[in-house]
Design an enzyme around this catalytic site. Structure first.
Site, PDB file in Angstrom:
ATOM      1  N   LYS A  37       0.842  -1.198   0.000  1.00  0.00           N
ATOM      2  CA  LYS A  37       0.000   0.000   0.000  1.00  0.00           C
ATOM      3  C   LYS A  37       0.876   1.245   0.000  1.00  0.00           C
ATOM      4  O   LYS A  37       2.091   1.176   0.211  1.00  0.00           O
ATOM      5  CB  LYS A  37      -0.932  -0.005   1.208  1.00  0.00           C
ATOM      6  N   ARG A  52     -10.412   1.455  14.858  1.00  0.00           N
ATOM      7  CA  ARG A  52     -10.527   2.180  13.590  1.00  0.00           C
ATOM      8  C   ARG A  52     -11.581   1.469  12.743  1.00  0.00           C
ATOM      9  O   ARG A  52     -12.671   1.975  12.536  1.00  0.00           O
ATOM     10  CB  ARG A  52      -9.195   2.231  12.850  1.00  0.00           C
ATOM     11  N   TYR A  95      16.842  30.325   6.871  1.00  0.00           N
ATOM     12  CA  TYR A  95      15.645  31.084   7.226  1.00  0.00           C
ATOM     13  C   TYR A  95      15.584  31.340   8.727  1.00  0.00           C
ATOM     14  O   TYR A  95      15.756  30.429   9.539  1.00  0.00           O
ATOM     15  CB  TYR A  95      14.384  30.334   6.789  1.00  0.00           C
ATOM     16  N   MET A 100      12.776  24.445   1.054  1.00  0.00           N
ATOM     17  CA  MET A 100      12.080  23.657   0.032  1.00  0.00           C
ATOM     18  C   MET A 100      13.041  22.873  -0.851  1.00  0.00           C
ATOM     19  O   MET A 100      12.773  21.711  -1.194  1.00  0.00           O
ATOM     20  CB  MET A 100      11.210  24.573  -0.829  1.00  0.00           C
TER      21      MET A 100
END
Length: 362
Positions: free
Chosen positions: A35, A132, A257, A305
């Site tokens: 998956k 779940r 940053y 990024m």
């Protein structure tokens, strides 16, 4: 694709890991869980590599089963969430997929379905404590009887459950889940499937007839403080890039940053072409290890990024173009995940489309 960011998928490692799982799980059979695009390794790629050895595949959705059948795979394929709407049933029958049945709505769809073209193989999911998907233990016998009475259902009805914390090898929760599942199904026939990867390692009494292994197939561990290699498994992915700059930055200057890291002295700072735009975690903190060549160096500053910055004081000979490894056999992804406050599965599943994927036989 990115300029230099490459995910290398080690096909030999996948085969080694499946063989080890089969040995550990015997006499139970192994469902290779593919998956989430095979945990980020590539669904068709992984299925092709394991085609001669995998006894069954497990996927999350009908679309993945369709992709596997389109690629020519004839093994059993179990759709772990079953049909998402009534229209899925006919397609599952056409593709000869196994469906997990976990909710009353799915039972209604089955009861109202047109005359089937063939019998659908199903797995009745028991909610033994994960809360779940699945039927409560006290309803399992009734649901089993309803399924068995449906003409479109294969008479061999599987029984499965999912553990919530099987990576805790001495935990009371998994013991309780095994007990609930055993009690709920003791009067019912059909193959059992309880164990995920961590349970294969730590809960031998929960083998059942089939184990469903995802993480360990890719050499990944979620056991606290342990890597897949600690259990004899090999990582199936290496994520790498290159240095694209080496700069001399002065004492007291701040990096990246918001200037979250300050140079303690005049020092070389490397810039590598990878960032959260490739799937490297933005949450990775300063000090997260990275390999430049064969030398471990720490991440400094914030992940951006497209770029990360590295303290090269321990690699003073580093040059533009040098190989940079973010994770792989020499730098376990579990270590990077811990530094980023997540798990290894999250990182391998997070590769973006601009990463170039290549294969090798290692």
């Amino acid at each position: 694709m990115s300029r230099t960011t490459v995910a290398t998928i080690h096909l030999g490692a996948l085969r080694h890991n499946l063989a080890r799982l089969k040995m550990m799980a015997a006499p139970a059979k192994v469902m290779a869980v593919v998956k989430a695009d095979a945990y980020g390794h590539g669904l068709e790629r992984v299925a092709r590599a394991l085609d001669g050895e995998a006894e069954a595949f497990a996927v999350a959705a009908l679309g993945d089963g369709l992709r596997l059948r389109a690629a020519g795979h004839r093994q059993r394929i179990v759709v772990l969430s079953g049909p998402d709407n009534p229209g899925d049933l006919a397609e599952m029958q056409r593709l000869q997929l196994d469906a997990a049945i976990h909710h009353e709505a799915q039972l209604q769809w089955l009861a109202q379905a047109p005359s089937p073209r063939g019998r659908l193989r199903v797995w009745l999911k028991v909610d033994s404590g994960m809360h779940r998907l699945g039927f409560a233990p006290e309803h399992v016998a009734e649901v089993h009887a309803r399924l068995a009475a449906m003409p479109g259902i294969d008479p061999e009805i599987g029984l499965l459950t999912h553990f919530s914390e099987s990576e805790v090898f001495d935990g009371a929760q998994t013991t309780a889940q095994i007990t609930r599942f055993t009690e709920a199904t003791k009067a019912l026939s059909g193959p059992r499937s309880l164990s995920n990867s961590a349970a294969v390692l730590g809960w031998p009494d929960a083998r059942g007839d089939w184990v469903r292994t995802g993480g360990l197939l890719y050499g990944l561990s979620v056991v606290d403080g342990k890597t897949g290699a600690d259990f004899g498994f090999r990582p199936a992915m290496t994520l790498g890039t290159r240095l694209i700059a080496v700069n001399r930055i002065g004492k007291g200057e701040r990096i990246g940053y918001n200037g979250t890291w300050t140079c303690p002295e005049d020092m070389p700072v490397g810039v590598a072409a990878v960032g959260y735009g490739d799937g490297y975690p933005r949450s990775a903190v300063a000090g997260t290890p990275v390999l430049v060549g064969d030398q471990r160096v720490p991440l400094i500053g914030r992940v951006s990024m497209d770029l990360i910055t590295l303290d090269l004081r321990e690699a003073p000979q580093a040059r533009v173009g040098d190989r940079v490894t973010l994770w792989g056999p020499q730098l376990p992804v579990e270590i990077i995940a811990a530094q980023a406050g997540t798990i290894s599965y999250d990182l391998t599943c997070g590769m973006t489309r601009r990463v170039l994927f290549v294969e090798d036989e290692h």
